[in-house]
Enzyme design. Structure first.
Site, PDB file in Angstrom:
ATOM      1  N   GLY A   1      15.349 -36.317  -0.631  1.00 34.68           N
ATOM      2  CA  GLY A   1      15.054 -37.417  -1.361  1.00 34.68           C
ATOM      3  C   GLY A   1      13.797 -38.344  -0.950  1.00 34.68           C
ATOM      4  O   GLY A   1      13.279 -37.602  -0.087  1.00 34.68           O
TER       5      GLY A   1
ATOM      6  N   GLU B   1       0.837  -1.199   0.021  1.00 30.72           N
ATOM      7  CA  GLU B   1      -0.174   0.214   0.177  1.00 30.72           C
ATOM      8  C   GLU B   1       0.904   1.219  -0.080  1.00 30.72           C
ATOM      9  O   GLU B   1       0.414   2.280  -0.928  1.00 30.72           O
ATOM     10  CB  GLU B   1      -0.879  -0.148   1.313  1.00 30.72           C
ATOM     11  CG  GLU B   1      -2.004  -1.172   1.265  1.00 30.72           C
ATOM     12  CD  GLU B   1      -1.403  -2.266   2.128  1.00 30.72           C
ATOM     13  OE1 GLU B   1      -2.265  -2.962   2.788  1.00 30.72           O
ATOM     14  OE2 GLU B   1      -0.076  -2.606   2.086  1.00 30.72           O
TER      15      GLU B   1
ATOM     16  N   GLU C   1      13.221 -30.835  -2.271  1.00 30.75           N
ATOM     17  CA  GLU C   1      13.668 -31.365  -3.479  1.00 30.75           C
ATOM     18  C   GLU C   1      14.431 -32.889  -3.306  1.00 30.75           C
ATOM     19  O   GLU C   1      14.795 -33.427  -4.514  1.00 30.75           O
ATOM     20  CB  GLU C   1      14.762 -30.402  -4.300  1.00 30.75           C
ATOM     21  CG  GLU C   1      14.320 -28.986  -4.520  1.00 30.75           C
ATOM     22  CD  GLU C   1      15.058 -28.119  -5.520  1.00 30.75           C
ATOM     23  OE1 GLU C   1      16.069 -28.981  -6.055  1.00 30.75           O
ATOM     24  OE2 GLU C   1      14.751 -27.253  -6.146  1.00 30.75           O
TER      25      GLU C   1
ATOM     26  N   ASP D   1      24.198 -36.306  -4.549  1.00 30.76           N
ATOM     27  CA  ASP D   1      24.414 -35.282  -5.785  1.00 30.76           C
ATOM     28  C   ASP D   1      25.561 -34.060  -5.622  1.00 30.76           C
ATOM     29  O   ASP D   1      25.632 -33.475  -6.705  1.00 30.76           O
ATOM     30  CB  ASP D   1      22.860 -34.636  -6.034  1.00 30.76           C
ATOM     31  CG  ASP D   1      21.856 -35.891  -6.436  1.00 30.76           C
ATOM     32  OD1 ASP D   1      22.262 -36.894  -6.747  1.00 30.76           O
ATOM     33  OD2 ASP D   1      20.892 -35.538  -6.357  1.00 30.76           O
TER      34      ASP D   1
ATOM     35  N   LEU E   1      13.055 -38.533   2.853  1.00 32.58           N
ATOM     36  CA  LEU E   1      12.542 -37.363   3.452  1.00 32.58           C
ATOM     37  C   LEU E   1      11.272 -37.069   2.868  1.00 32.58           C
ATOM     38  O   LEU E   1      10.384 -36.545   3.698  1.00 32.58           O
ATOM     39  CB  LEU E   1      13.408 -36.101   3.071  1.00 32.58           C
ATOM     40  CG  LEU E   1      13.075 -34.802   3.251  1.00 32.58           C
ATOM     41  CD1 LEU E   1      12.934 -34.541   5.120  1.00 32.58           C
ATOM     42  CD2 LEU E   1      14.202 -33.637   2.812  1.00 32.58           C
TER      43      LEU E   1
ATOM     44  N   THR F   1      13.108 -41.992  -9.754  1.00 34.11           N
ATOM     45  CA  THR F   1      13.982 -40.955  -9.941  1.00 34.11           C
ATOM     46  C   THR F   1      15.391 -41.265 -10.540  1.00 34.11           C
ATOM     47  O   THR F   1      16.226 -40.365 -10.683  1.00 34.11           O
ATOM     48  CB  THR F   1      14.123 -40.282  -8.654  1.00 34.11           C
ATOM     49  OG1 THR F   1      14.543 -41.168  -7.789  1.00 34.11           O
ATOM     50  CG2 THR F   1      12.943 -39.820  -8.225  1.00 34.11           C
TER      51      THR F   1
ATOM     52  N   SER G   1      20.791 -40.760 -12.605  1.00 33.06           N
ATOM     53  CA  SER G   1      19.723 -39.955 -12.489  1.00 33.06           C
ATOM     54  C   SER G   1      19.738 -38.745 -13.477  1.00 33.06           C
ATOM     55  O   SER G   1      18.814 -38.043 -13.471  1.00 33.06           O
ATOM     56  CB  SER G   1      19.478 -39.551 -11.037  1.00 33.06           C
ATOM     57  OG  SER G   1      20.398 -38.832 -10.578  1.00 33.06           O
TER      58      SER G   1
END
Length: 374
Positions: A307, A61, A305, A209, A310, A170, A177
């Protein structure tokens, strides 16, 4: 409360589009947009636009009123969330709208913050300003669901991002991958990063990774969120990319209390913030407690993201609010790695349920967006 006018939905959608610019940049504040419109010769004209600025200040605002200047007097303000009514680092936005001479305010949904919670609308009405509420309310809630969840459940919005084959794998059986999905899908994934406050991965993903977890879209490099690793045993190598540049882009590690003091000190010396999370059942990290801690640290939107374990732990605890599922047009087979680890579901009625919101083609891949079912 005033009736909705024909142009109200159009201009509120403009305000919501402006609000999206703040996603990933304004936590713990909501991302708000504001459009100021005045009638000139029978036609509406936008005279001011604003959205919540990085860090949460100035508010939408204030920005819109600054751009409108004296043209705000007698105009209509379209605001994608109830104007705040409390004194923070800046004055109440409701007061700013009143002092600017706004004649009408069109809003979406009441701010859940107990310091506001209807007071902003009430302040405006007390000064004789016309107030129209509940315009595009569902869209406004979806946009700021993370902010609402921090108020109602004391945790951030959790988006689970998956990139897999058509059969939900995956990686191949030997762990290969890169890359399942194509470049266009990866770019869209980076855009997701830019609209969240943090990226969360498991320790196995971080180790195997060795990702950077930054936003690398041209022009959005500065919008990389906090990088978080769930690593109960502090297995993450000190030589990993995340640790090496932790002083450039923040890295937090969720870990179990205790552990080797020398290793903890080494992480902290590298600039990594260690956050202790008490164990839950089986001695594993209590993910609900972890999410509540992240909310206390000011996060409202967390992108997960990887694995597979998780993701499964968050799904079991009903902590996943949205799924962004990128699928490549290929089949890997049952010997590949699954996107989600075992959930222990015995009956279909016990499986976590989601509702499809939209699908899109992204290069040669598809992305499906799901929201948590009722």
């Amino acid at each position: 409360m005033e009736m909705v006018r024909p142009q109200d939905i159009h201009f509120m959608k403009v305000a919501l589009t402006l609000a999206e610019r703040g996603l990933g940049q304004v936590a713990p504040n909501p991302a708000v947009g504001c459009v100021i419109v005045r009638e000139e010769d029978g036609s509406p004209r936008v005279v001011g636009r604003g959205w919540t600025q990085p860090g949460g200040r100035p508010h939408a605002e204030t920005e819109a009123l600054r751009r409108a200047g004296p043209l705000a007097r007698g105009a209509t303000a379209y605001v994608s969330l109830e104007p705040c009514a409390h004194q923070g680092k800046t004055g109440p936005c409701a007061t700013a709208l009143i002092e600017a001479g706004i004649a009408r305010v069109v809003g979406t949904i009441t701010d859940p913050n107990p310091e506001v919670a209807g007071r902003g609308f009430a302040m405006l009405q007390a000064k004789g300003i016309e107030v129209t509420e509940n315009v595009c309310a569902a869209d406004a809630y979806y946009l700021n669901e993370g902010f609402f969840l921090t108020m109602s459940e004391r945790r951030p919005l959790v988006t689970l991002k998956i990139a897999s084959s058509l059969d939900g794998r995956t990686a191949t059986h030997d762990g290969h991958s890169q890359w399942i999905t194509g470049e266009a899908a990866r770019k869209r994934g980076h855009l997701l990063r830019a609209t969240h406050d943090a990226i969360l991965v498991g320790s196995a993903t971080a180790i195997v990774d060795d990702p950077e977890l930054t936003c690398r879209l041209p022009g959005l490099e500065g919008r990389s969120p906090v990088r978080i690793v769930a690593d109960g045993r502090l297995r993450l190598p000190l030589t990993s990319k995340l640790v090496r540049d932790a002083k450039k882009v923040p890295v937090w590690v969720l870990t179990l209390p205790g552990g080797d003091e020398h290793r903890r000190a080494a992480f902290e010396e590298c600039g990594v913030t260690l956050i202790d999370v008490e164990p839950g059942d089986g001695g594993l990290m209590n993910m609900r407690a972890a999410m509540e801690i992240l909310a206390k640290h000011g996060l409202t939107r967390v992108l997960v993201e990887g694995g597979a374990r998780l993701g499964a732990s968050l799904l079991r605890e009903h902590l996943v609010d949205r799924i962004e599922w990128f699928r490549a047009a290929k089949v890997i087979g049952g010997d590949g790695y699954p996107a989600i680890a075992a959930l222990g579901v015995k009956k279909l009625g016990d499986a976590p349920g989601f509702v499809l919101r939209e699908t899109a083609s992204v290069g040669g891949d598809t992305v499906a967006s799901f929201v948590r079912g009722g």
